[in-house]
Design a protein around this motif. Structure first.
Motif, PDB file in Angstrom:
ATOM      1  N   VAL A 201       1.142  -1.472   0.235  1.00 43.07           N
ATOM      2  CA  VAL A 201       0.054   0.076   0.407  1.00 43.07           C
ATOM      3  C   VAL A 201       0.356   1.263   0.046  1.00 43.07           C
ATOM      4  O   VAL A 201       1.699   1.396   1.040  1.00 43.07           O
ATOM      5  CB  VAL A 201      -1.034  -0.185   1.367  1.00 43.07           C
ATOM      6  CG1 VAL A 201      -1.930   1.261   1.643  1.00 43.07           C
ATOM      7  CG2 VAL A 201      -2.195  -0.884   0.781  1.00 43.07           C
ATOM      8  N   VAL A 202       0.666   1.667  -0.927  1.00 44.74           N
ATOM      9  CA  VAL A 202       1.816   3.698  -0.773  1.00 44.74           C
ATOM     10  C   VAL A 202       0.588   4.551  -0.623  1.00 44.74           C
ATOM     11  O   VAL A 202      -0.302   4.619  -1.033  1.00 44.74           O
ATOM     12  CB  VAL A 202       1.727   2.985  -2.551  1.00 44.74           C
ATOM     13  CG1 VAL A 202       2.790   4.814  -2.694  1.00 44.74           C
ATOM     14  CG2 VAL A 202       2.884   2.374  -3.300  1.00 44.74           C
ATOM     15  N   LEU A 203       1.246   5.213  -0.120  1.00 41.57           N
ATOM     16  CA  LEU A 203       0.861   6.219   0.584  1.00 41.57           C
ATOM     17  C   LEU A 203       2.291   8.371  -0.031  1.00 41.57           C
ATOM     18  O   LEU A 203       2.897   7.621  -0.247  1.00 41.57           O
ATOM     19  CB  LEU A 203       0.862   6.863   1.981  1.00 41.57           C
ATOM     20  CG  LEU A 203       0.222   5.477   3.218  1.00 41.57           C
ATOM     21  CD1 LEU A 203       1.018   6.174   4.667  1.00 41.57           C
ATOM     22  CD2 LEU A 203      -1.323   5.344   2.969  1.00 41.57           C
ATOM     23  N   GLU A 204       0.769   8.762  -0.169  1.00 41.16           N
ATOM     24  CA  GLU A 204       1.552  10.205  -0.940  1.00 41.16           C
ATOM     25  C   GLU A 204       0.549  11.276  -0.292  1.00 41.16           C
ATOM     26  O   GLU A 204      -0.386  11.529  -0.131  1.00 41.16           O
ATOM     27  CB  GLU A 204       1.486  10.286  -1.807  1.00 41.16           C
ATOM     28  CG  GLU A 204       1.873  11.275  -2.822  1.00 41.16           C
ATOM     29  CD  GLU A 204       3.123  10.927  -3.456  1.00 41.16           C
ATOM     30  OE1 GLU A 204       4.528  10.882  -3.565  1.00 41.16           O
ATOM     31  OE2 GLU A 204       3.170  11.187  -4.829  1.00 41.16           O
ATOM     32  N   ARG A 205       1.073  11.842   0.709  1.00 43.95           N
ATOM     33  CA  ARG A 205       1.257  13.134   1.732  1.00 43.95           C
ATOM     34  C   ARG A 205      -0.354  12.668   2.010  1.00 43.95           C
ATOM     35  O   ARG A 205      -1.302  12.965   2.147  1.00 43.95           O
ATOM     36  CB  ARG A 205       0.749  13.853   0.593  1.00 43.95           C
ATOM     37  CG  ARG A 205       1.960  15.220  -0.073  1.00 43.95           C
ATOM     38  CD  ARG A 205       2.116  16.412  -0.755  1.00 43.95           C
ATOM     39  NE  ARG A 205       2.876  16.417  -2.012  1.00 43.95           N
ATOM     40  CZ  ARG A 205       2.839  16.080  -3.055  1.00 43.95           C
ATOM     41  NH1 ARG A 205       1.883  15.098  -3.819  1.00 43.95           N
ATOM     42  NH2 ARG A 205       4.224  16.406  -3.399  1.00 43.95           N
ATOM     43  N   GLY A 206      -0.360  11.145   2.917  1.00 46.19           N
ATOM     44  CA  GLY A 206      -1.103  10.964   4.072  1.00 46.19           C
ATOM     45  C   GLY A 206      -2.561   9.868   3.592  1.00 46.19           C
ATOM     46  O   GLY A 206      -4.176  10.784   3.983  1.00 46.19           O
ATOM     47  N   GLU A 207      -2.287  10.439   2.037  1.00 44.29           N
ATOM     48  CA  GLU A 207      -3.531   9.073   1.592  1.00 44.29           C
ATOM     49  C   GLU A 207      -2.816   8.510   0.870  1.00 44.29           C
ATOM     50  O   GLU A 207      -1.782   8.256  -0.669  1.00 44.29           O
ATOM     51  CB  GLU A 207      -3.538   9.976   0.225  1.00 44.29           C
ATOM     52  CG  GLU A 207      -5.239  11.005   0.392  1.00 44.29           C
ATOM     53  CD  GLU A 207      -5.661  11.823  -1.211  1.00 44.29           C
ATOM     54  OE1 GLU A 207      -6.486  11.168  -1.487  1.00 44.29           O
ATOM     55  OE2 GLU A 207      -4.982  13.031  -1.366  1.00 44.29           O
ATOM     56  N   THR A 208      -3.997   7.722   0.571  1.00 43.63           N
ATOM     57  CA  THR A 208      -3.459   6.249  -0.265  1.00 43.63           C
ATOM     58  C   THR A 208      -3.537   6.273  -1.714  1.00 43.63           C
ATOM     59  O   THR A 208      -3.998   7.153  -2.509  1.00 43.63           O
ATOM     60  CB  THR A 208      -4.474   4.884   0.215  1.00 43.63           C
ATOM     61  OG1 THR A 208      -4.107   4.610   1.959  1.00 43.63           O
ATOM     62  CG2 THR A 208      -3.452   3.232  -0.955  1.00 43.63           C
ATOM     63  N   VAL A 209      -2.309   5.780  -2.662  1.00 46.80           N
ATOM     64  CA  VAL A 209      -2.196   6.387  -4.190  1.00 46.80           C
ATOM     65  C   VAL A 209      -2.353   4.726  -5.103  1.00 46.80           C
ATOM     66  O   VAL A 209      -2.862   5.073  -6.112  1.00 46.80           O
ATOM     67  CB  VAL A 209      -0.866   7.786  -4.309  1.00 46.80           C
ATOM     68  CG1 VAL A 209      -1.608   8.542  -3.810  1.00 46.80           C
ATOM     69  CG2 VAL A 209       0.142   6.632  -3.852  1.00 46.80           C
ATOM     70  N   TRP A 210      -1.376   3.965  -4.412  1.00 46.75           N
ATOM     71  CA  TRP A 210      -2.251   3.439  -4.944  1.00 46.75           C
ATOM     72  C   TRP A 210      -1.308   1.306  -3.686  1.00 46.75           C
ATOM     73  O   TRP A 210      -1.283   2.283  -2.519  1.00 46.75           O
ATOM     74  CB  TRP A 210      -0.396   2.612  -5.385  1.00 46.75           C
ATOM     75  CG  TRP A 210      -0.350   1.284  -6.763  1.00 46.75           C
ATOM     76  CD1 TRP A 210      -1.264   1.163  -8.072  1.00 46.75           C
ATOM     77  CD2 TRP A 210       0.368  -0.026  -6.289  1.00 46.75           C
ATOM     78  NE1 TRP A 210      -0.873   0.237  -8.135  1.00 46.75           N
ATOM     79  CE2 TRP A 210       0.033  -0.770  -7.724  1.00 46.75           C
ATOM     80  CE3 TRP A 210       1.219  -0.848  -5.248  1.00 46.75           C
ATOM     81  CZ2 TRP A 210       0.298  -2.363  -7.744  1.00 46.75           C
ATOM     82  CZ3 TRP A 210       1.062  -2.015  -5.721  1.00 46.75           C
ATOM     83  CH2 TRP A 210       0.843  -2.480  -6.220  1.00 46.75           C
ATOM     84  N   ALA A 211      -2.227   0.345  -4.572  1.00 51.46           N
ATOM     85  CA  ALA A 211      -2.593  -1.110  -3.240  1.00 51.46           C
ATOM     86  C   ALA A 211      -2.709  -1.859  -4.191  1.00 51.46           C
ATOM     87  O   ALA A 211      -3.497  -1.672  -5.251  1.00 51.46           O
ATOM     88  CB  ALA A 211      -3.954  -0.686  -2.144  1.00 51.46           C
ATOM     89  N   GLY A 212      -1.914  -3.158  -4.018  1.00 48.43           N
ATOM     90  CA  GLY A 212      -1.649  -3.910  -4.864  1.00 48.43           C
ATOM     91  C   GLY A 212      -0.857  -5.060  -4.796  1.00 48.43           C
ATOM     92  O   GLY A 212       0.531  -4.967  -4.018  1.00 48.43           O
TER      93      GLY A 212
END
Ligand code: ATP
Length: 228
Positions: A201-212
């Protein structure tokens, strides 16, 4: 299958400073999930919110139960075991005492810890402050395991350790995975995360931007989200 940990639209912050703006993340039984992102993107804050150490809003469920409606100590008791950034063992207590104070009923006890980390058995009568950094990290993991968690959360468990000690920690984490323990982990070693995790799960500026699935993370994606 119902996820063990279900996080959706999670927001959280430090007083007036909002740090999370919508984190989505799930961990199912037996799964290893890597929480990724550059420095300051919200990984530690997400863990703090999941552990109920910070005020948070959104969906936060563990084994179907609403964690946000529970006081923090009750949330942890449902089966969340945290290995915090920076280890934080009880320095004046011995290794054995550190383990005893954490213990809750279940299959993990001092004998089983000794099989995972034989060095802790050798050091069991020493105060935690006399341990090396790697041994303190082993103790921090051991303490979390003594709570008999259903989900183990590791925040930078290999940070600042010599390569050989780091490998010992990775091999212990691999063993826990083989035993079927669900794990959520943050670490700087992309190579190890890719080898060990089922999903990222990838976070960018406090938000999930990708999961897989980790194998779907391309070089282009890791450059964009994890590169310096
Ligand atoms: P790192 O790898 O550097 O620990 P991270 O992804 O874990 O990064 P967080 O530590 O969760 O990131 O930080 C997310 C945001 O929250 C950052 O903007 C950070 O400056 C802010 N933040 C973190 N801790 C605090 C605090 N105690 N008070 C105020 N703001 C904080």
């Amino acid at each position: 299958m119902t996820p063990l940990l279900e996080v959706a639209g999670l927001t959280a912050g430090y007083g007036p400073v909002q740090a999370l703006f919508g984190v989505d993340l799930t961990v199912t039984e037996g799964e290893v999930v890597a929480l990724m992102g550059r420095n300051g993107m919200g990984k530690t804050t997400t863990i703090g919110a999941v552990m109920r150490l910070l005020p948070a809003a959104g969906t936060l469920r563990f084994d179907g139960r609403d964690l946000l409606s529970l006081p923090p100590h009750r949330a942890a008791r449902l089966g969340l075991g945290l290995v915090p950034e920076g280890r934080r063992c009880f320095a004046p207590l011995t290794v054995a005492e550190n383990l005893t104070v954490a213990a809750r009923p279940g299959p993990w006890d001092a004998a089983r810890i000794g099989r995972l980390f034989p060095r802790l058995t050798e050091r069991r009568r020493q105060p935690a402050r006399t341990l090396s950094g790697g041994e303190q990290q082993m103790l921090a993991i051991a303490r979390a395991l003594m709570t008999n968690p259903r989900l183990l959360i590791l925040d930078e468990a290999t940070e600042g350790l010599a390569p050989v000690v780091r490998q010992e920690i990775w091999s212990a984490i691999r063993e826990l995975k083989t035993e079927g323990l669900a794990i959520l982990l943050v670490d700087k070693s992309l190579r190890e995360l890719k080898a060990l995790a089922d999903r990222a799960v990838v976070l960018e500026r406090g938000e999930t931007v990708w999961a897989g699935p980790v194998q779907d993370l391309t070089d282009e994606m890791t450059d964009r989200w994890l590169g310096v």
